[in-house]
Structures are given as structure tokens and as C-alpha cells.
Write an enzyme that holds these catalytic residues in place. Structure first.
Site, mmCIF file in Angstrom:
data_model
loop_
_atom_site.group_PDB
_atom_site.id
_atom_site.type_symbol
_atom_site.label_atom_id
_atom_site.label_comp_id
_atom_site.label_asym_id
_atom_site.label_seq_id
_atom_site.Cartn_x
_atom_site.Cartn_y
_atom_site.Cartn_z
ATOM 1 N N LYS A 31 0.829 -1.212 0.000
ATOM 2 C CA LYS A 31 0.000 0.000 0.000
ATOM 3 C C LYS A 31 0.864 1.263 0.000
ATOM 4 O O LYS A 31 0.651 2.163 -0.792
ATOM 5 C CB LYS A 31 -0.921 0.032 1.235
ATOM 6 C CG LYS A 31 -1.868 -1.135 1.349
ATOM 7 C CD LYS A 31 -2.749 -1.027 2.579
ATOM 8 C CE LYS A 31 -1.991 -1.080 3.897
ATOM 9 N NZ LYS A 31 -1.314 -2.367 4.189
ATOM 10 N N ARG B 226 -9.638 1.089 8.167
ATOM 11 C CA ARG B 226 -9.169 -0.244 8.486
ATOM 12 C C ARG B 226 -10.207 -1.054 9.231
ATOM 13 O O ARG B 226 -9.961 -2.202 9.578
ATOM 14 C CB ARG B 226 -7.974 -0.088 9.407
ATOM 15 C CG ARG B 226 -6.713 -0.659 8.903
ATOM 16 C CD ARG B 226 -5.726 -0.478 10.028
ATOM 17 N NE ARG B 226 -4.571 -1.242 9.793
ATOM 18 C CZ ARG B 226 -3.509 -0.776 9.139
ATOM 19 N NH1 ARG B 226 -3.479 0.426 8.678
ATOM 20 N NH2 ARG B 226 -2.483 -1.565 8.977
ATOM 21 N N ARG C 287 11.151 -2.029 11.092
ATOM 22 C CA ARG C 287 10.064 -1.615 11.988
ATOM 23 C C ARG C 287 9.860 -2.607 13.124
ATOM 24 O O ARG C 287 9.962 -3.803 12.929
ATOM 25 C CB ARG C 287 8.755 -1.484 11.175
ATOM 26 C CG ARG C 287 8.525 -0.079 10.687
ATOM 27 C CD ARG C 287 7.417 0.019 9.681
ATOM 28 N NE ARG C 287 6.177 -0.651 10.078
ATOM 29 C CZ ARG C 287 5.074 -0.634 9.330
ATOM 30 N NH1 ARG C 287 5.062 0.019 8.179
ATOM 31 N NH2 ARG C 287 3.998 -1.261 9.727
ATOM 32 N N ARG D 143 -0.722 -9.291 12.872
ATOM 33 C CA ARG D 143 -1.290 -8.234 12.021
ATOM 34 C C ARG D 143 -2.129 -8.845 10.898
ATOM 35 O O ARG D 143 -3.153 -8.290 10.507
ATOM 36 C CB ARG D 143 -0.167 -7.364 11.440
ATOM 37 C CG ARG D 143 0.397 -6.388 12.472
ATOM 38 C CD ARG D 143 1.775 -5.885 12.097
ATOM 39 N NE ARG D 143 1.827 -5.140 10.862
ATOM 40 C CZ ARG D 143 2.919 -4.990 10.129
ATOM 41 N NH1 ARG D 143 4.058 -5.551 10.494
ATOM 42 N NH2 ARG D 143 2.887 -4.284 9.037
HETATM 43 P P1 AP5 Z 1 4.859 -1.653 1.867
HETATM 44 O O1 AP5 Z 1 4.560 -0.763 0.694
HETATM 45 O O2 AP5 Z 1 5.634 -1.094 2.993
HETATM 46 O O3 AP5 Z 1 3.511 -2.351 2.362
HETATM 47 P P2 AP5 Z 1 2.286 -1.774 3.153
HETATM 48 O O4 AP5 Z 1 1.071 -2.384 2.551
HETATM 49 O O5 AP5 Z 1 2.353 -0.285 3.257
HETATM 50 O O6 AP5 Z 1 2.567 -2.477 4.541
HETATM 51 P P3 AP5 Z 1 2.481 -1.928 6.018
HETATM 52 O O7 AP5 Z 1 3.200 -2.912 6.888
HETATM 53 O O8 AP5 Z 1 2.916 -0.504 6.075
HETATM 54 O O9 AP5 Z 1 0.997 -2.063 6.256
HETATM 55 P P4 AP5 Z 1 0.311 -2.137 7.550
HETATM 56 O O10 AP5 Z 1 -1.069 -1.957 7.078
HETATM 57 O O11 AP5 Z 1 0.551 -3.339 8.374
HETATM 58 O O12 AP5 Z 1 1.019 -0.972 8.403
HETATM 59 P P5 AP5 Z 1 0.653 0.557 8.675
HETATM 60 O O13 AP5 Z 1 1.889 1.342 8.712
HETATM 61 O O14 AP5 Z 1 -0.471 0.995 7.822
HETATM 62 O O15 AP5 Z 1 5.580 -2.953 1.294
HETATM 63 C C1 AP5 Z 1 6.037 -3.962 2.174
HETATM 64 C C2 AP5 Z 1 7.432 -4.441 1.756
HETATM 65 O O16 AP5 Z 1 7.318 -5.156 0.525
HETATM 66 C C3 AP5 Z 1 8.423 -3.307 1.466
HETATM 67 O O17 AP5 Z 1 9.697 -3.732 1.870
HETATM 68 C C4 AP5 Z 1 8.343 -3.111 -0.046
HETATM 69 O O18 AP5 Z 1 9.552 -2.591 -0.567
HETATM 70 C C5 AP5 Z 1 8.054 -4.526 -0.529
HETATM 71 N N1 AP5 Z 1 7.177 -4.569 -1.687
HETATM 72 C C6 AP5 Z 1 6.101 -3.758 -1.965
HETATM 73 N N2 AP5 Z 1 5.511 -4.141 -3.125
HETATM 74 C C7 AP5 Z 1 6.213 -5.222 -3.570
HETATM 75 C C8 AP5 Z 1 6.075 -6.072 -4.713
HETATM 76 N N3 AP5 Z 1 5.105 -5.870 -5.619
HETATM 77 N N4 AP5 Z 1 6.973 -7.076 -4.847
HETATM 78 C C9 AP5 Z 1 7.961 -7.277 -3.920
HETATM 79 N N5 AP5 Z 1 8.139 -6.496 -2.826
HETATM 80 C C10 AP5 Z 1 7.276 -5.494 -2.652
HETATM 81 O O19 AP5 Z 1 0.090 0.415 10.161
HETATM 82 C C11 AP5 Z 1 0.938 0.024 11.217
HETATM 83 C C12 AP5 Z 1 0.130 -0.068 12.498
HETATM 84 O O20 AP5 Z 1 -0.425 1.213 12.807
HETATM 85 C C13 AP5 Z 1 -1.071 -1.011 12.460
HETATM 86 O O21 AP5 Z 1 -0.719 -2.335 12.730
HETATM 87 C C14 AP5 Z 1 -1.954 -0.380 13.538
HETATM 88 O O22 AP5 Z 1 -1.510 -0.717 14.811
HETATM 89 C C15 AP5 Z 1 -1.719 1.106 13.349
HETATM 90 N N6 AP5 Z 1 -2.678 1.724 12.419
HETATM 91 C C16 AP5 Z 1 -2.407 2.333 11.233
HETATM 92 N N7 AP5 Z 1 -3.518 2.793 10.645
HETATM 93 C C17 AP5 Z 1 -4.540 2.465 11.479
HETATM 94 C C18 AP5 Z 1 -5.937 2.652 11.445
HETATM 95 N N8 AP5 Z 1 -6.547 3.245 10.390
HETATM 96 N N9 AP5 Z 1 -6.680 2.177 12.464
HETATM 97 C C19 AP5 Z 1 -6.114 1.568 13.513
HETATM 98 N N10 AP5 Z 1 -4.790 1.355 13.616
HETATM 99 C C20 AP5 Z 1 -4.010 1.789 12.621
HETATM 100 MG MG MG Z 2 2.686 1.060 4.832
#
Ligand code: AP5
Ligand code: MG
Length: 214
Positions: A13, A88, A160, A171
């Protein structure tokens, strides 16, 4: 253009949202990045969010919804935005719909990046993130030019805290329970678009651009 990105942890994402934001000149709004910046700066919000995040749990809706509703009302978001990591939960989606309706607005696209759980667990250990600007890298699939240093802002890259394998599994469970129902929610709203997130980063982006320009 008002876009929400859906998809499990590590689906890509953030990677795709950044490129969309740059191409269409709209802000990239990531609740995860906002919480991490607050943790880094030691704010009250950061202190509250950290406990949940480190356990792989969602931060409660009451700490999240107002934050996003206020953010999308800012001036730089008037022509659209790409929301990453929000909504989410169904209550978050409803809060967003309500806030948009109140202004006579609506989302244009909900883009779901689909990646099976097995691929995600493999991806996460290789991710490196920049706490300075939120840029995301992968040791194998998207390495920085200089080891351990962000290409964009020159700050140090970190693994992270929530990317440990056991937290990633948690997660994923939380995603399936609480976030996956949004796929049906946005499908019923008629704005859901699905892309295959197992393809390489540029192919996924091309598929998204085709949808957004189509
Ligand atoms: P990346 O682009 O970083 O993936 P992502 O989908 O952004 O993953 P996140 O871990 O950031 O998502 P998340 O939803 O768990 O965390 P968030 O920060 O939102 O890609 C992942 C990896 O793969 C990278 O190394 C990238 O280079 C690689 N990659 C990407 N595309 C690829 C491809 N096509 N092929 C190969 N490799 C690839 O949330 C973190 C925490 O915050 C949550 O757990 C929660 O506690 C809290 N939080 C955030 N938002 C909310 C909300 N709305 N409500 C409640 N809690 C929330
Ligand atoms: Mg992310």
C-alpha cells in the site's frame, strides 16, 4: 481524485501510494506513518498508539477517525488524496463516508492490492523504512542506493518494531478479522478495484495507473 488503498500488512500500500501521490500530485496520507512520526516525537498520541502497534493490534477508532477527517479537510487535500492504512475497520469507513457526505463529496476508488499471506510473511523481514520521510525499501526487491540510508532524505533506515515474524502473523489475523470486510463494503459502494500485488512493484503500479486513468 480521492483514493483509498486496501490490502493486508505488507501488500504494498505504502509503496504504491507514494508513486500514485507523485504521479497525480495529491498528498499521500498514511495513518501508520502519522502514528510512527508521533511515536518518534514522543507526543501523547504516539504514547497511546505505540502499545497497540507493537502488539500488532489496531489503534482504537476514536484515536484515528478524527485525525484523518481533520487531515483531509486541509488545503493541500482539496483536489484529492491517497489514503493508506485508513480506513481499516467498518466504523472507520462509515466515519469517512459520513464526513465526505457532509461536504457533498465521495471517494473515487478503493484499490485492493491482493497478496497471499505466505508471500507477506516472506516480504516483511526484508523491509526497511525511513523514519524521516516514510519511504519504504526492500533489501531484495527495492534496495536503497546506499546501504541503510534513505535515497530521498538521507536519514537512516530501520526495521520496523512490528515487522518481527510473530507480530506480522498477528497483524495478518487482525487484517482478516477487521479490515477485509471493507472489500465488500467498497464493492457494494461500486468503487472497488482489485490488483494482483504479487507482481513486481512497477507492474503493480502500471495496473493501478490503468485503473486511475481508465
Ligand atoms: P509496503 O509498501 O511497505 O507495504 P504496506 O502495505 O504499506 O505495509 P504496512 O506494513 O505498512 O501495512 P500495515 O497496514 O501493516 O502498516 P501501517 O503502517 O499501515 O511494502 C512492504 C514491503 O514489501 C516493502 O519492503 C516493499 O519494498 C516490498 N514490496 C512492496 N511491493 C512489492 C512487490 N510488488 N513485490 C515485492 N516487494 C514489494 O500500520 C501500522 C500499524 O499502525 C497497524 O498495525 C496499527 O496498529 C496502526 N494503524 C495504522 N492505521 C490504522 C488505522 N486506520 N486504524 C487503527 N490502527 C491503525
Ligand atoms: Mg505502509
Amino acid at each position: 481524485m480521492k483514493i483509498v488503498m486496501l490490502g493486508g500488512p505488507g501488500a504494498g500500500k505504502g509503496t504504491q501510494a507514494k508513486q500514485i501521490a507523485a504521479k497525480f500530485n495529491i498528498p499521500h496520507i498514511s495513518t501508520g506513518d502519522i502514528f510512527r512520526a508521533n511515536i518518534k516525537n514522543g507526543t501523547e498520541l504516539g504514547k497511546k498508539a505505540k502499545g497497540y502497534m507493537d502488539q500488532g493490534l489496531l489503534v482504537p477508532d476514536e484515536l484515528t477517525c478524527d485525525l484523518v477527517v481533520d487531515r483531509i479537510a486541509q488545503d493541500d487535500a482539496k483536489d484529492g488524496y491517497v489514503l493508506d492504512g485508513f480506513p481499516r475497520t467498518i466504523p472507520q469507513a462509515e466515519a469517512l463516508t459520513k464526513a465526505l457526505n457532509a461536504r457533498g463529496e465521495a471517494l473515487d476508488y478503493a484499490i485492493d492490492i491482493e497478496v497471499p499471506d505466505e508471500n507477506i510473511v516472506k516480504r516483511m523481514g526484508g523491509r526497511r523504512a525511513c523514519l524521516g520521510c516514510g519511504a519504504t525499501y526492500h533489501l531484495m526487491f527495492n534496495p536503497p542506493k546506499k546501504d541503510g540510508i534513505c535515497d530521498v532524505c538521507g536519514k537512516e533506515l530501520i526495521l520496523r518494531d512490528d515487522d518481527k515474524p510473530e507480530t506480522v502473523q498477528k497483524r495478518l489475523n487482525v487484517y482478516h478479522d477487521q479490515t477485509q470486510p471493507l472489500i465488500q463494503y467498497y464493492s457494494e459502494a461500486g468503487i472497488l478495484k482489485e490488483v494482483d500485488g504479487t507482481k513486481d512493484i512497477n507492474e503493480v503500479f502500471d495496473a493501478i495507473v490503468l485503473i486511475l486513468e481508465g
